[in-house]
Design an enzyme around this catalytic site. Structure first.
Site, PDB file in Angstrom:
ATOM      1  N   ASN A 109      71.484  60.733  69.474  1.00  0.00           N
ATOM      2  CA  ASN A 109      71.886  61.366  70.920  1.00  0.00           C
ATOM      3  C   ASN A 109      73.343  61.967  70.864  1.00  0.00           C
ATOM      4  OD1 ASN A 109      71.047  61.756  73.695  1.00  0.00           O
ATOM      5  ND2 ASN A 109      72.483  60.288  74.025  1.00  0.00           N
ATOM      6  N   LYS A 163      76.826  43.620  76.891  1.00  0.00           N
ATOM      7  CA  LYS A 163      76.273  44.526  75.902  1.00  0.00           C
ATOM      8  C   LYS A 163      74.959  43.643  75.616  1.00  0.00           C
ATOM      9  CE  LYS A 163      76.578  48.393  73.503  1.00  0.00           C
ATOM     10  NZ  LYS A 163      77.103  49.712  73.958  1.00  0.00           N
ATOM     11  N   SER A 205      76.985  56.924  83.014  1.00  0.00           N
ATOM     12  CA  SER A 205      76.295  55.899  83.692  1.00  0.00           C
ATOM     13  C   SER A 205      76.822  55.456  84.895  1.00  0.00           C
ATOM     14  CB  SER A 205      76.046  54.835  82.448  1.00  0.00           C
ATOM     15  OG  SER A 205      75.274  55.028  81.601  1.00  0.00           O
ATOM     16  N   GLY A 228      71.126  52.355  77.492  1.00  0.00           N
ATOM     17  CA  GLY A 228      70.758  52.685  75.772  1.00  0.00           C
ATOM     18  C   GLY A 228      71.887  52.527  75.052  1.00  0.00           C
ATOM     19  N   ASP A 229      71.613  52.214  73.634  1.00  0.00           N
ATOM     20  CA  ASP A 229      72.452  52.251  72.742  1.00  0.00           C
ATOM     21  C   ASP A 229      71.638  52.847  71.262  1.00  0.00           C
ATOM     22  OD1 ASP A 229      75.705  51.472  71.911  1.00  0.00           O
ATOM     23  OD2 ASP A 229      74.448  50.791  70.305  1.00  0.00           O
ATOM     24  N   LYS A 263      78.323  46.186  82.520  1.00  0.00           N
ATOM     25  CA  LYS A 263      77.738  47.188  82.220  1.00  0.00           C
ATOM     26  C   LYS A 263      77.912  47.423  80.773  1.00  0.00           C
ATOM     27  CE  LYS A 263      76.009  51.494  83.152  1.00  0.00           C
ATOM     28  NZ  LYS A 263      74.826  50.851  82.025  1.00  0.00           N
ATOM     29  N   GLN A 317      83.426  47.273  75.200  1.00  0.00           N
ATOM     30  CA  GLN A 317      82.638  47.747  76.460  1.00  0.00           C
ATOM     31  C   GLN A 317      83.502  47.530  77.552  1.00  0.00           C
ATOM     32  OE1 GLN A 317      79.544  49.158  75.775  1.00  0.00           O
ATOM     33  NE2 GLN A 317      79.881  50.532  77.425  1.00  0.00           N
ATOM     34  N   LYS A 333      86.676  50.046  77.387  1.00  0.00           N
ATOM     35  CA  LYS A 333      86.077  51.422  77.560  1.00  0.00           C
ATOM     36  C   LYS A 333      85.780  51.753  78.859  1.00  0.00           C
ATOM     37  CE  LYS A 333      82.670  52.324  74.541  1.00  0.00           C
ATOM     38  NZ  LYS A 333      81.349  52.693  74.032  1.00  0.00           N
ATOM     39  N   THR A 357      77.642  61.322  76.179  1.00  0.00           N
ATOM     40  CA  THR A 357      78.664  60.855  74.910  1.00  0.00           C
ATOM     41  C   THR A 357      79.056  61.746  73.966  1.00  0.00           C
ATOM     42  OG1 THR A 357      77.262  58.818  75.182  1.00  0.00           O
ATOM     43  CG2 THR A 357      78.723  58.860  73.315  1.00  0.00           C
TER      44      THR A 357
HETATM   45  N1  GLU Z   1      75.982  52.437  74.893  1.00  0.00           N
HETATM   46  C1  GLU Z   1      76.801  53.264  75.433  1.00  0.00           C
HETATM   47  C2  GLU Z   1      78.025  52.837  74.811  1.00  0.00           C
HETATM   48  O1  GLU Z   1      78.484  52.225  73.741  1.00  0.00           O
HETATM   49  C3  GLU Z   1      76.484  53.444  76.885  1.00  0.00           C
HETATM   50  C4  GLU Z   1      76.330  52.417  77.687  1.00  0.00           C
HETATM   51  C5  GLU Z   1      76.070  52.476  79.084  1.00  0.00           C
HETATM   52  O2  GLU Z   1      75.752  53.658  79.685  1.00  0.00           O
HETATM   53  O3  GLU Z   1      76.197  51.581  79.986  1.00  0.00           O
HETATM   54  O4  GLU Z   1      79.274  52.908  75.664  1.00  0.00           O
END
Ligand code: GLU
Length: 449
Positions: free
Chosen positions: A244, A129, A381, A168-169, A93, A114, A117, A212
């Site tokens: 965002n 990612k 998410s 997204g990112d 994810k 990630q 996180k 976020t």
């Molecule tokens: N890009 C965001 C992050 O850095 C969200 C990733 C997601 O929602 O999967 O955590």
């Protein structure tokens, strides 16, 4: 800081040898390894199971050509990436980033962050990612659509609701997720929660857009309360970025009683001593994808300055970097401290260089690292995935409350882990340790593969 443990030193040396050309990835690994010494010493099963060697090696890394036709009829070629880093605690994810600075090193650092996180969110999500060096700036809507379709035409064979769920990112928002989702559905003929950040009418979650930025403020407020008995009330806040994350961090910081005085984009920053008028920023950035400079033309008493790192010369109590990696270097960190800033919590991924973090640590700055402070986005998410599985949707209030609880929980679990391993009050060490242990234990339990 140094890597203190022999096993960690050995694995890091191996990473340097293999991935010496990936500076961002090595930076992210190093920062984590510097805090894991006491953990690997107390848990010899990690070394015995080769956990760290496996932890820094993506389970799968896909690199592909993305070929699309621009408005002039010319064929363009970009690079696409998806790093499926770790699936020990759930399907891969993590977001997709479209930016000319995207390289394998950048996607790997983001994927590595990630893993930890996502573990901190308490939800069952592994780490991944992706992205492309495609630059959407100056491209027409039709070009962005054709690019997204070409990107998904290849990506679709590697992802799925139970395998890997992108989102997204930077530069990948509602518009891009829509085009990507449409193409996935067209090719696979199935309507599933394969992406998050979807539109509300077609499987998206309320509060995902805000998550976020709101989450960053919930985290900061909780850390301030627990570590200092303080709050946002009456504080001056400097925020970088105007995407965002920055927009909704500004909204929540204002709601919590702070005055936010800055916003920026890749060209420069604005300073509004009276407090940012967020409706103007939203109109510029969300309304017509304009440049932040326009704010100074529209709001009397505000100033625009070229050069986006100048935002850190503005005096503030709290800094929330929400732009991009390594946006605060040693000099900017020193300037922040000199001007009275005592809190830095990160909305962007890895926005502080190692030298900047050393400045925070030497000066008692309350430092909330990205993988904890900005986990609210991926947390919602995860909640979007749950709602998709249930085939129902929760209200904004319900989702926002869950987000708030998750951010408070991240502060609590970070502080608990930090204390247990001799780093009382250290939110960075705590986040790395708490995020890591859950993944490492799962890897041990599932055997070597
Ligand atoms: N890009 C965001 C992050 O850095 C969200 C990733 C997601 O929602 O999967 O955590």
């Amino acid at each position: 800081m140094a890597i203190t443990n022999e096993y960690l030193q050995r694995v890091y040396a191996q990473a340097e040898k293999r991935d010496g050309d990936q500076p961002e990835f090595l930076q992210a690994v190093r920062e984590v390894f510097e805090t894991l010494g006491p953990v690997v010493e107390a848990n010899p099963q990690y070394e015995a199971n080769g956990i760290l060697e496996r932890f820094i090696e993506p389970e799968r890394a896909v690199k592909f050509r993305v070929c699309w036709v621009d408005d002039e009829g010319k064929v363009q070629v970009n690079r696409g990436y998806r790093i499926q880093f770790n699936s020990a605690i759930g399907p891969y994810k993590g977001g997709l980033r479209f930016h000319p600075t995207v390289t394998e090193s950048v996607v790997k650092f983001l994927g590595f962050e990630q893993i930890l996180k996502n573990s901190l969110t308490t939800l069952p999500m592994g780490g991944g990612k992706g992205g492309s060096d495609f630059d959407p700036k100056g491209k027409s809507d039709a070009e962005v659509m054709r690019f997204c379709q070409a990107f998904m035409t290849e990506l679709q064979r590697h992802i799925g609701q139970f395998t890997d769920v992108p989102a997204g990112d930077i530069n990948v928002g509602a518009r891009e997720i829509g085009y990507l989702f449409g193409q996935y559905k067209r090719i696979r003929d199935e309507f599933t929660g394969v992406l998050t950040g979807k539109g509300l009418e077609w499987g998206g979650s309320l509060a995902r857009t805000e998550a976020t930025g709101y989450g960053l403020c919930y985290y900061t407020a909780e850390a301030l309360d627990k570590l200092r008995g303080d709050s946002f009330e009456g504080k001056t806040v400097a925020i970088s970025g105007s995407g965002n994350v920055a927009i909704f961090a500004t909204e929540k910081a204002q709601a919590l009683g702070a005055k936010v005085v800055t916003a920026s984009d890749s060209n420069g920053y604005i300073y509004d001593p009276n407090g940012i008028q967020l409706d103007v920023v939203k109109d510029i950035k969300l309304g017509h994808r304009g440049r932040i400079k326009e704010y100074a033309d529209r709001v009397p008493g505000s100033e625009y300055h070229e050069g986006f790192t100048g935002v850190w010369t503005v005096p503030c109590d709290i800094a929330l970097p929400c732009a991009t990696q390594n946006e605060i270097d040693e000099e900017s960190a020193k300037t922040l401290v000199k001007n009275g800033c005592t809190v830095v919590c990160e909305g962007a991924n890895m926005p502080s260089t190692p030298e900047a973090i050393a400045v925070y640590q030497a000066n008692g700055v309350l430092y909330g690292p990205a993988k904890a402070a900005n986990a609210g986005g991926v947390a919602v998410s995860g909640l979007e995935m749950s709602q998709n599985s249930y085939r129902l949707s929760w209200t904004f209030e319900e989702t926002d409350e869950k987000l708030h609880d998750i951010m408070k929980d991240i502060v609590a679990s970070s502080l608990e882990a930090a204390e247990k391993y001799g780093k009382k009050g250290d939110l960075m060490a705590g986040a790395n340790i708490a995020g890591f242990i859950k993944v490492a234990d799962s890897m041990v339990a599932q055997g070597a593969y």
